[in-house]
Structure formats: C-alpha cells, structure tokens
Write a protein that holds these residues in place. Sequence first.
Motif, mmCIF file in Angstrom:
data_model
loop_
_atom_site.group_PDB
_atom_site.id
_atom_site.type_symbol
_atom_site.label_atom_id
_atom_site.label_comp_id
_atom_site.label_asym_id
_atom_site.label_seq_id
_atom_site.Cartn_x
_atom_site.Cartn_y
_atom_site.Cartn_z
ATOM 1 N N MET A 1 0.743 -1.063 -0.018
ATOM 2 C CA MET A 1 0.074 -0.021 0.041
ATOM 3 C C MET A 1 0.917 1.281 0.180
ATOM 4 O O MET A 1 1.837 1.262 0.765
ATOM 5 C CB MET A 1 -1.054 -0.169 1.244
ATOM 6 C CG MET A 1 -1.881 1.282 1.367
ATOM 7 S SD MET A 1 -2.879 0.995 2.761
ATOM 8 C CE MET A 1 -3.725 2.711 2.663
ATOM 9 N N VAL A 2 0.461 2.360 -0.760
ATOM 10 C CA VAL A 2 1.008 3.457 -0.879
ATOM 11 C C VAL A 2 0.177 4.655 -0.371
ATOM 12 O O VAL A 2 -0.949 4.540 -0.837
ATOM 13 C CB VAL A 2 1.812 3.850 -2.085
ATOM 14 C CG1 VAL A 2 0.864 3.784 -3.227
ATOM 15 C CG2 VAL A 2 2.708 4.971 -2.096
ATOM 16 N N VAL A 3 0.587 5.502 0.198
ATOM 17 C CA VAL A 3 -0.336 6.802 0.519
ATOM 18 C C VAL A 3 -0.703 7.505 -0.974
ATOM 19 O O VAL A 3 0.483 7.802 -1.642
ATOM 20 C CB VAL A 3 0.338 7.933 1.348
ATOM 21 C CG1 VAL A 3 -0.433 9.157 1.416
ATOM 22 C CG2 VAL A 3 0.403 6.938 2.911
ATOM 23 N N LYS A 4 -1.877 7.618 -1.378
ATOM 24 C CA LYS A 4 -1.992 8.279 -2.516
ATOM 25 C C LYS A 4 -2.725 9.573 -2.472
ATOM 26 O O LYS A 4 -3.133 9.937 -1.479
ATOM 27 C CB LYS A 4 -2.807 7.241 -3.198
ATOM 28 C CG LYS A 4 -4.376 6.727 -2.498
ATOM 29 C CD LYS A 4 -5.059 5.824 -3.055
ATOM 30 C CE LYS A 4 -6.187 5.402 -2.537
ATOM 31 N NZ LYS A 4 -7.116 4.477 -3.131
ATOM 32 N N ASN A 5 -3.008 10.041 -3.688
ATOM 33 C CA ASN A 5 -3.772 11.234 -4.003
ATOM 34 C C ASN A 5 -3.403 12.295 -3.107
ATOM 35 O O ASN A 5 -4.219 13.097 -2.339
ATOM 36 C CB ASN A 5 -5.414 10.880 -3.547
ATOM 37 C CG ASN A 5 -5.894 9.949 -4.422
ATOM 38 O OD1 ASN A 5 -5.816 9.664 -5.466
ATOM 39 N ND2 ASN A 5 -7.168 9.220 -3.604
ATOM 40 N N LEU A 6 -2.172 12.914 -3.032
ATOM 41 C CA LEU A 6 -1.614 13.658 -2.205
ATOM 42 C C LEU A 6 -1.940 15.020 -3.173
ATOM 43 O O LEU A 6 -1.561 15.086 -4.088
ATOM 44 C CB LEU A 6 0.226 13.555 -2.183
ATOM 45 C CG LEU A 6 0.500 12.639 -1.249
ATOM 46 C CD1 LEU A 6 1.975 12.492 -1.231
ATOM 47 C CD2 LEU A 6 0.175 12.982 0.267
ATOM 48 N N LYS A 7 -2.394 16.005 -2.221
ATOM 49 C CA LYS A 7 -2.697 17.113 -2.743
ATOM 50 C C LYS A 7 -1.730 18.182 -2.168
ATOM 51 O O LYS A 7 -1.030 17.905 -1.448
ATOM 52 C CB LYS A 7 -3.992 17.648 -2.235
ATOM 53 C CG LYS A 7 -5.126 17.041 -2.538
ATOM 54 C CD LYS A 7 -6.555 17.488 -1.941
ATOM 55 C CE LYS A 7 -7.780 16.764 -2.442
ATOM 56 N NZ LYS A 7 -7.789 15.416 -1.897
ATOM 57 N N THR A 8 -1.242 18.946 -3.264
ATOM 58 C CA THR A 8 -0.149 19.906 -3.356
ATOM 59 C C THR A 8 -0.653 20.916 -2.050
ATOM 60 O O THR A 8 0.260 21.247 -1.353
ATOM 61 C CB THR A 8 0.464 20.629 -4.429
ATOM 62 O OG1 THR A 8 0.657 19.670 -5.414
ATOM 63 C CG2 THR A 8 1.367 21.574 -4.118
ATOM 64 N N ARG A 9 -1.746 21.507 -2.355
ATOM 65 C CA ARG A 9 -2.108 22.680 -1.313
ATOM 66 C C ARG A 9 -3.123 22.194 -0.140
ATOM 67 O O ARG A 9 -3.828 21.242 -0.288
ATOM 68 C CB ARG A 9 -2.657 23.829 -2.223
ATOM 69 C CG ARG A 9 -2.712 25.036 -1.481
ATOM 70 C CD ARG A 9 -3.413 26.087 -2.443
ATOM 71 N NE ARG A 9 -2.234 26.098 -3.626
ATOM 72 C CZ ARG A 9 -1.389 27.096 -3.641
ATOM 73 N NH1 ARG A 9 -1.094 27.603 -2.447
ATOM 74 N NH2 ARG A 9 -0.617 27.311 -4.482
ATOM 75 N N LEU A 10 -3.099 22.938 1.019
ATOM 76 C CA LEU A 10 -3.761 22.548 1.937
ATOM 77 C C LEU A 10 -5.098 23.016 1.436
ATOM 78 O O LEU A 10 -5.387 23.821 0.925
ATOM 79 C CB LEU A 10 -3.347 23.309 3.172
ATOM 80 C CG LEU A 10 -1.875 22.955 3.914
ATOM 81 C CD1 LEU A 10 -2.135 23.916 5.049
ATOM 82 C CD2 LEU A 10 -1.906 21.437 4.070
ATOM 83 N N SER A 11 -6.254 22.134 2.051
ATOM 84 C CA SER A 11 -7.701 22.632 2.033
ATOM 85 C C SER A 11 -8.002 23.488 3.148
ATOM 86 O O SER A 11 -7.049 23.606 3.954
ATOM 87 C CB SER A 11 -8.384 21.251 2.199
ATOM 88 O OG SER A 11 -8.280 20.932 3.475
ATOM 89 N N ILE B 1 -2.230 34.657 -0.971
ATOM 90 C CA ILE B 1 -3.552 34.779 -1.574
ATOM 91 C C ILE B 1 -4.300 33.294 -1.691
ATOM 92 O O ILE B 1 -5.493 33.206 -2.111
ATOM 93 C CB ILE B 1 -3.371 35.205 -3.045
ATOM 94 C CG1 ILE B 1 -2.502 34.361 -3.775
ATOM 95 C CG2 ILE B 1 -2.945 36.715 -3.024
ATOM 96 C CD1 ILE B 1 -2.300 34.844 -5.411
ATOM 97 N N SER B 2 -3.535 32.227 -0.897
ATOM 98 C CA SER B 2 -4.254 31.072 -0.884
ATOM 99 C C SER B 2 -3.301 30.260 0.339
ATOM 100 O O SER B 2 -2.571 30.960 1.024
ATOM 101 C CB SER B 2 -3.602 30.246 -2.235
ATOM 102 O OG SER B 2 -4.405 29.002 -2.014
ATOM 103 N N HIS B 3 -4.026 29.323 0.624
ATOM 104 C CA HIS B 3 -3.520 28.502 1.688
ATOM 105 C C HIS B 3 -2.052 28.000 1.359
ATOM 106 O O HIS B 3 -1.526 27.804 0.277
ATOM 107 C CB HIS B 3 -4.254 26.986 2.018
ATOM 108 C CG HIS B 3 -5.622 27.574 2.359
ATOM 109 N ND1 HIS B 3 -6.014 28.648 3.364
ATOM 110 C CD2 HIS B 3 -6.913 27.096 1.799
ATOM 111 C CE1 HIS B 3 -7.284 28.483 3.462
ATOM 112 N NE2 HIS B 3 -7.663 27.707 2.519
ATOM 113 N N PRO B 4 -1.193 27.727 2.416
ATOM 114 C CA PRO B 4 -0.076 27.075 2.335
ATOM 115 C C PRO B 4 0.312 25.701 1.462
ATOM 116 O O PRO B 4 -0.926 25.004 1.279
ATOM 117 C CB PRO B 4 0.391 26.734 3.619
ATOM 118 C CG PRO B 4 -0.169 27.857 4.634
ATOM 119 C CD PRO B 4 -1.677 27.791 3.657
ATOM 120 N N PHE B 5 1.196 25.391 0.838
ATOM 121 C CA PHE B 5 1.304 24.316 0.162
ATOM 122 C C PHE B 5 2.380 23.360 0.416
ATOM 123 O O PHE B 5 3.409 23.787 1.276
ATOM 124 C CB PHE B 5 1.547 24.709 -1.529
ATOM 125 C CG PHE B 5 2.824 25.552 -1.669
ATOM 126 C CD1 PHE B 5 3.864 24.958 -2.135
ATOM 127 C CD2 PHE B 5 2.646 26.726 -1.548
ATOM 128 C CE1 PHE B 5 4.864 25.507 -2.507
ATOM 129 C CE2 PHE B 5 3.596 27.735 -2.105
ATOM 130 C CZ PHE B 5 4.908 26.982 -2.499
#
Length: 465
Positions: free
Chosen positions: A1-11, A69-73
């Motif tokens: 198993m691998v951690v997937k669907n990593l988003k670049t920017r914080l929600s 202007i956006s959340h941290p990434f």
Amino acid sequence: MVVKNLKTRLSSLDAAFLYLERKECPMNIGAVCIFEPKLTYKDLVSHIQERLPLIPRYLQRLAPDPFNISHPFWEYDSNFDIKNHIFRVKQRGSFDRKDLRKLAGEIMSELMDRAKPLWELYLVENFENNKSAMIAKVHHCMADGISGVDLMKVIFDVTPNAEKPKITPLAVQDKKTPEEKIIESLFGTIEESLKNLMALQGGVLYLASTFAKPENLRSLPDIVDLIPALAAPPSILPFNRACSGERLIDWTEFSFTEARKIRDHLGGTVNDVVLTVLAKAVSDYTKRFGHVVEGKTVRFMVPVSLRQKEERGSLGNLISFLPVEIPLDISDLKDLFNYVHQKMSKMKQTHLAELLMMFGAAYASIPPALQAAIGAVADLPFPPFNMVATNVPGPQVPFYLAGRKMIDQYPYVPIGYRLGLGCAILSYDKKLYFGLSSDLQAMPDVESFREILDSTLDEFKQVIS
C-alpha cells in the motif's frame, strides 16, 4: 500500500488547524505505542527510512503562499534528515507507565517546527518488562483519525517476518520559480473556491432530494429540536477553563468483545457505548466538585468521517463534527445508553453531519487570507463544546514494526480554547483504547477522571452479567 492522492495545497479544513494553533493549543495528533520485544533505535530508523518513499508527505514541509492569496502548500524538503524526526529518549533506567505518560505530555505540549516535515517519533528503548515504547506525533493539518489509521497500514506489517515492500524511487520535482508559484496560487485559489461552492450547492441539492422523500420529511422537526445544541452555549463544566498549553496524559483500555456484548445486549452501536461511558464519567467527575448536575448537559464534539471508499489511503482531513448533547442527570446506565442511542440515531436520520459540512464549505469559500486572520484572533468567552470525543475504528489484528509486535496503542487528541479535556478512542486488536488529554491549568487531575472512567466501564460490564 502507498499513500495516494496527495494534494499539493492545504484544503481550508487542513489549513484551519494551522491558523487556530497557538501555544495554548498545539494541534498535534498522535499515539503512544508499546512494543514487545524491545525495539532498537537503529532498527526503527532503518524501517522508517525504507518506507519513506511510500509516504512522500513525510518528506515534505509547508511553504507559505506568495502574497498570502491562498493556503500554504507542500514542497519537498531539500534538507531532509531523518534524524531530525526520530529521536532516542535519554534514560537513566527503564521507564514505567508513569514515566511514559509524563514524557508523552511534555512532547505533545510542544509546537512543531514548521520549517521541516510535520512529524516526529520518540523511542523509549527501555520500557518495563523487556518492552519499548514509541510516541508518534503528527500535525493535524496532515491527517485526521481515519487517514492516520490508513497510514499505519503503510508503516506497519501484519506479520513479524513480512517481506520488504517493493518501492519505486520518488521522482522529486524541481522547485517552482516565483512566477510559477504565483500563477499556481491564483489558479489554486480559484479551484478551491469553485470546489467549495460546488460542494455547498451539491449539499443543498442532496438535502433537498433527501427530504423530498416522505419518510425523511418527517425528521424535519427533529432538526429543529437539535438547533439549540448548535446555537446556545453549553453548560460550563469544571474542566472548561482557560488552557496553558501544558498537556497531561492518561489512558485506559476495555475489551472490544465486552463493548460489543453491551452493544448487542442493549441494542445500539459501540459508539453509543463509548459516549454513554464518557457522559457518566463526566457526570460523576462534576459531582466530585460539588456541582449540581440536574438540568445540566455535556456537549461532546464528535468528529464524523466523510471519507468515501475511494478516498481511503489519502492524507488530509475529510471530517465534519456532531454536537452531541447528553444530560448529566441520568444516573442509570441503561437509561443513559437508550438516550444516547436515540440521540445518535436521530442525528443520522437528519443528516446533521452533512448539513454542518455545508456550513464548512461556505466558510471555506471566503478568501484564505481572511480565514488566516480569523484564526489568528479566534477566541470565545465560552467554549462551543465541553470536550472532544473521537472514536476511530482500527485494525482488529496485531501490527508489527521491524518485527516487533505492537501490543498497545493509546491515541491522543488535541485540546484547547477552554476545552480542558479530550478523549480519543481507538479500537485495535480486540481492545478499545481510551487516550485522555487534559490541560494542566484547566484540569490538573486527569488521573482522577481516568479512575472514574475505569469504574464506569466496570459498572457497565455488570449491566449485562
């Protein structure tokens, strides 16, 4: 198993745990794990180092957004050194459980260094009776309880002699130029806003279609009954005081088999059992201070996972919250259980978690800079809840790390903002583990609450015997 669907920017929800963090409220989640036989520092470092490519978020640090202007990434830490994350605890002799609880409280009290990836492991090599202990600490902006359990499946094995996982080297991207960051930030902000507006619109349509059905329409009066629990302040209990940030930790455990027997005997869920026990313990603890409990309630903040099946294995936070208000003046455990069961059933029927998630989507639609500003000044004269109570289902088979069996795992939940007590519950290997966290200033006697909790658990066993 691998951690997937990593988003670049914080929600917006991930970022909220950053914006609301301060000295009095460190936003760390984690656990205290006990291993048998002893686990050495060398083996722990080697094991984690080997699996880091499977969890690339552990190699990434937060970077501020250009012009805010956006959340941290997230970006890869070019100076990553695993020895800045895994620490051997200095010991003069073998630790006992009292030593371990004290150390865990000190570690969870500390704010994490945001200049590096937001995770740490502390190894107590010499723990009682030829065991070792590990204190795991992760910032809440990285994970919620369910994704934390999914993360366990990457780090741990299900057999002591598991084959080494096949690992593909990470393709680390070059750092973006300032111009690329600004463009990505602008499009990221637009994408996040559109996503939240779509979530809000989708939530409205979902609720409209749900309550268009006659059988669901009848539950609308129940929503009206629940509104006071959202709007009015809760009863102030002995542990609802200003917090210092200095954490105390205690824990206990209960047979998962016994919990299911109680569930089956009384007709409900294991979560109903947990909330009943906690409500009774809060009531008895409040009485110890000479407070009258007649007419008073305890309002739990109960996180609810909204993570869909296809989203399992991804990191980040996908949760809503339920305000579960329970009277403190119901002394009979069976009657209290029936009240809790009916209350939770009503909340599920009214889709309250989804309704509250819509408000979250509306909040997330406001500009990130304003969200950060709100978080920086956030404070209320009274807490919106009395305490956090999170129940996370974990694996019912033993896990192994570097060949050592994890025999116990006590979870930790952050507290603060006049929530001087929290309880995280994790089911693991046929046991329910209760992890209690309190603030030294708000509740210096968490061990007293643990004793009451133990007594209540024993009392509940007698109900079905």
